[in-house]
Enzyme design. Sequence first.
Site, PDB file in Angstrom:
ATOM      1  N   THR A 179       0.810  -1.222   0.000  1.00 28.70           N
ATOM      2  CA  THR A 179       0.000   0.000   0.000  1.00 28.70           C
ATOM      3  C   THR A 179       0.841   1.269   0.000  1.00 28.70           C
ATOM      4  O   THR A 179       0.423   2.292  -0.548  1.00 28.70           O
ATOM      5  CB  THR A 179      -0.941   0.020   1.210  1.00 28.70           C
ATOM      6  OG1 THR A 179      -0.164  -0.086   2.407  1.00 28.70           O
ATOM      7  CG2 THR A 179      -1.934  -1.120   1.148  1.00 28.70           C
ATOM      8  N   CYS A 180       2.017   1.230   0.625  1.00 28.10           N
ATOM      9  CA  CYS A 180       2.825   2.446   0.683  1.00 28.10           C
ATOM     10  C   CYS A 180       3.327   2.857  -0.699  1.00 28.10           C
ATOM     11  O   CYS A 180       3.646   4.022  -0.925  1.00 28.10           O
ATOM     12  CB  CYS A 180       3.998   2.271   1.645  1.00 28.10           C
ATOM     13  SG  CYS A 180       5.071   0.898   1.249  1.00 28.10           S
TER      14      CYS A 180
END
Length: 1006
Positions: free
Chosen positions: A973-974
Amino acid sequence: MHKTLLDSEGSIHQLNMLCYWGAQVREGFGLSQPDKVKHGKCGIRSVCPKSAVQDMSAGKSFVGFIRDGQVSVLKLRGKNCEHDGKLKQLQLKNDRIRSIVCGRDGAVLLAYGGRVFIMDKSIVCSPLKGLENKQVIQIACGDQHSMALTKDGQLFVWGDNSHGQLGLEKEQPKSLSAQRVESLRGIPLAQISAGGDHSFVLSLSGVVFGWGKNSAGQLGLGDTTDRRVPTVVNSLNRKKTVSISCGGEHTATLSKGGTVFTFGSGGFGQLGHNSFKDEHHPRVVAELWGSKVSQVTCGRRHTLVSVESSKLIYSFGCGMQGKLGNGEMIKQSVPFPVDLSTECDHAYMIEKLIAGENHSFALFIKKLGNESKPNPSRGISTLDDRMIDRWVSGSDSWKVIKKDINNVFSSTASLNGSFLKTSCDENYQMSEEHCGLDFDLVKTSFEKLSNNEKLISEVVRVVQQTLLESLNPNPAGVEALRLYLLLPELIRGLQEQKRTELTKEMASKILDLNPAARKVLEMYWSKLPDDMLKNLVDLFQKESTMLIGRISVRKLDFDIATHLPKFVRILQMVYQVCRSAKRDITKSDFIIHEVNGLLDVLQTINEDVNNMQWFIFTGQYQALVAQQNYYNTILKNLISLPCIFNLEAKCSYMKNRVWKGCLQLILRRTALLEDCFSQLRTISKQHLRGYFLTVFYTEDMRKTDVNKRDLFLNVFKELCAPKSQLLMDNDNKTLSWFPTKLRVEKEKYFLFGILCGLAFNNNSVVNLPFPLALFKKLLNVIPCLEDLIEFSPVLGKSLQYVLDYSDDVKEMDMNFTIVWGGTEVELDPAEPGKVVTNNNRTEFVDKYVDYILNKSVEEVFEEFKRGFFKACDRCLVEMFEPEELRGVLVGNEEYDWDILKKNTTYEGSFYAAHPTIISFWEVFDELTPNQKKCFLLFITGFEKVPILGMSAVKMRVRTLSHFTQDHLPEALTCHTLLDLPVYQNKETLRAKVIEAINHKRGFWEE
């Protein structure tokens, strides 16, 4: 006695007559033979000197006359001398005198060349020290102190200072030489006056200032406290004051139209109010109402006024020794006419009144033929159309033009007094809301100057070298602030280099102003004409843009780092003014897009600094860190002035900050909120604000950014659920608000605030279903009815209906008693049950909104706010508008899936036309709206779209290494990275994608 004497330069072409009355004095004063003195009624005597009296003054010890520029004085009888002296001519060599004022024991003389002389009690004259090279135009004399006004508008004082009558701010008993009154710099003065131990000045806008002794209220300030600095007599504002006069312990003012105000000591009736009381505020002399008084002058304990139309003189006050001129020797508290001869009434005009210690004088003139009377007053230098036209046409020599330019543009007072709007007496409307400038005249005048290169160059030189340096940061009156409206109009048309130099100096001067003065300046900005307000914005925006552009070109230029924040701070001030005043200047007029480039450069520098080994090896690391610090310093100063940042720049700054380290939370998924609160209680604000959040779960202890996003997703879902009892929902269960009655510990709101601040600080989008009112309150913006309508549409719209109702609101049978949160509340406790009417319905609605959104939740909200700002820097929050702050924290629901697809990039063996990619997008298009939102959560960690829209989601898709057909897609997700196996068919891909997006990563729902 204490009469201001004005410039009366010019040849004498009138015959005059002097009338006098009061204490016994040498017959005719020696101005003519005793047998030429005429005796009238009530002890009034008159004399027609062979040589006309140009000016005169009377004090306690002397009376002085000016004839043909020569001064003659006569010593008056007193306690130690039973007889008057003889009239003696003063020896002043080549100086011709035009004005004289007498004090208690001496006098002050003003020569035509502007020199000032002091006459002592021995009748010896000497030049006054401290006024060398100054051209004085007015003088005034009190008992033991004196004043002088110069042609360039500066006020100088000397003498006794026991009551602060010199206005020098600093404590000193007296001054033997002339000193400038600094606090009046920039105020264009029209007249000065000195009393017993108090002082007064009058500005061109009719503003009255007083200081010194105030034992009887002679300053008109409503009390009896002495003042050591010039103080505005606010109750005389907008009274169109045109003249002032100070007596021993009383003061009188004259308004345009002839109204007289008096105040101070009234023990002898010298105020004329039909009483012997002191007055601490200016009060109209009612007996003179409608008389159209043309002159007023104060003696020690009596007052004289004249009415030009009726040629009458009135007197009131102490009548001892006959100085009222009406045959009475008693105290007289109302004006009575002076019993002048009929010759005075018809053949002559009243030129001047003089009230001394124990004497009164009236100087009359008789015109010869149709010759005009010379103007008795020469004011300070000011700029006008005729002067500019002479400069432009070249009709004056360059030497004369340069002198004129220096006279006007080196003086803050002269320039300030140059553009007053005199039509309809608007200049007399001067106040904290009305500046009194003629803006059309300002624009046309400066345009003429700007079109002549030689003229404007000389003007700029004088302004830069002299005027800007003399701007007063603590002006005694608000009209000095007009200069800050004039200068931008002058500067904006200059060439780049000079424009930048002058803008730098002006910006510093604006920011040096004391807070009260800056507030008034902002009010003046809010009332500027549209084009001048836009010019002001353009000037500082243009200069700021230019400096930002130079940052990447000039390495470590600390001059830019110093001046850029000043320019932007003024832009921010003007932006706030425009918003508050609802002016038609938009946010886009302030934005500087070059800031985005600055942030891009900083991001690149930050990335390069992270490659420490390579730069250390090449010796460039220290230089790069210095450059990084330079950029960070500039941006840190700018970030608190967000008007120049667009939303993209604000978000970029948030995203690319340099962190001090990592803040670790180690949590159990099964006790997420409990563990979270337990650890947040003990963490310092320095760590909450400056350290990047990382989250570990005890079940696996994996380090991944998705843990942090899972934390915020799940903890906010739990906190905002009805079961938590932390919040109350609106009627349709779409929004939440703080409860009026606590159902949980107050500390939970503090911890809730910390979590919200932590989410903001870590660029996390969370489920925070609050109305805009919350974000307004965090930014100290007052919520309004629109915010209540958002939270409670039925209630809000009903209140709007009350405001819009065209008939009598009383018909609705409402009162200020409401019920909210199950409690009856009086919106106006001072008047329980107050009925709502057409006159108070706005008050009713405002109080209703204020109670619901503010007062009823004040205790809870303050706890939340305290926690919120413990976890994030206020300056970062205040970058955003309320709508933006909500978007940053909550995101938006503009799900444009086409943009997501368009912005996706592919890595490894994947490309847009790869069969797996084609299948993936076909599967994605077939997902339900909720499933697509789940996919967004899976790939970003957020349920909603970031504030910058779907275009900010840059998804990357790559091949999952070492996969089997049983593997699920994985997401980082980052990095918004999707690791996708190469599935053999579309059905498998669909099944695995749906299974992946429904995976809770250890957080299971009942």
